[in-house]
Design a protein around this motif. Structure first.
Motif, PDB file in Angstrom:
ATOM      1  N   ILE A   7       1.368   3.867   5.484  1.00  0.00           N
ATOM      2  CA  ILE A   7       1.403   4.368   6.854  1.00  0.00           C
ATOM      3  C   ILE A   7       1.502   3.149   7.757  1.00  0.00           C
ATOM      4  O   ILE A   7       0.696   2.232   7.652  1.00  0.00           O
ATOM      5  CB  ILE A   7       0.146   5.195   7.169  1.00  0.00           C
ATOM      6  N   SER A  84      -2.200   1.311   3.249  1.00  0.00           N
ATOM      7  CA  SER A  84      -1.732   1.941   2.014  1.00  0.00           C
ATOM      8  C   SER A  84      -2.865   1.927   0.999  1.00  0.00           C
ATOM      9  O   SER A  84      -3.984   1.514   1.298  1.00  0.00           O
ATOM     10  CB  SER A  84      -0.509   1.211   1.463  1.00  0.00           C
ATOM     11  N   ALA A 167      -5.544   7.746   9.093  1.00  0.00           N
ATOM     12  CA  ALA A 167      -4.837   6.973   8.070  1.00  0.00           C
ATOM     13  C   ALA A 167      -5.801   6.177   7.200  1.00  0.00           C
ATOM     14  O   ALA A 167      -5.673   6.157   5.975  1.00  0.00           O
ATOM     15  CB  ALA A 167      -3.833   6.037   8.728  1.00  0.00           C
TER      16      ALA A 167
END
Length: 178
Positions: A7, A84, A167
């Motif tokens: 992201i 990530s 996220a």
């Protein structure tokens, strides 16, 4: 190269644009004072070599340089923060990925004017992390005696704090909510 589960956040340009408008306004005001020299020969005249003239020239110089800096910030493109399964990569704080294994916990920093996430890192791993030199110094010499940490400001990112929180929470548990 972006991973499939990565992201990425870019910087929001709204605040930079607003600051640029304000700075340009002050720059124009200072230049106006220098060029028109209001009140010439009056009781409130801007005398040559006086404080008002100095302040106007200094203001025009300062706001002119700052306007160029803000314009360059507006023209800058690319990702600022990537998240990530590998970890987190904030280009303002580190030079490479900070792995999740080095992060002890993540908590919310919610102030009236600024929101972000605080990443507490393992004291034994600070020197091996790809943090920028000034960030390592801050993490090692935390004057408050708090655990070693760095924080990521989220309000200047596209999507804001909510998107960053979601996220990070996807890959690492975040303590606290907003």
């Amino acid at each position: 190269m972006a991973e499939e589960d990565q992201i990425t956040f870019k910087k929001s340009k709204k605040m930079d644009a607003a600051v640029l408008v304000v700075v340009a306004f002050f720059f124009a005001g200072c230049v106006f004072l220098i060029l028109t020299r209001p009140g010439v020969d009056g009781w409130n005249s801007m005398s040559q070599g006086g404080v008002v003239e100095f302040a106007s020239i200094f203001g025009a110089t300062f706001f002119g340089i700052y306007a160029v800096y803000m314009l360059l910030q507006l023209l800058r493109t690319g990702a600022v923060v990537s998240i990530s399964s590998k970890g987190i990569f904030d280009r303002r704080v580190s030079t490479d990925w900070v792995p999740w294994s080095a992060i002890r916990n993540v908590s919310v920093l919610n102030q009236n004017w600024q929101n972000g996430l605080i990443f507490r890192i393992d004291k034994n791993k600070i020197t091996s992390l790809p943090l920028r030199d000034y960030q390592k110094s801050i993490a090692r010499n935390n004057a408050s005696g708090a655990p070693d940490e760095f924080w990521i400001e989220a309000d200047s990112l596209k999507g804001g704090f909510g998107a960053l929180h979601a996220a990070v929470n996807r890959f690492h548990r975040v303590v606290g909510s907003w």
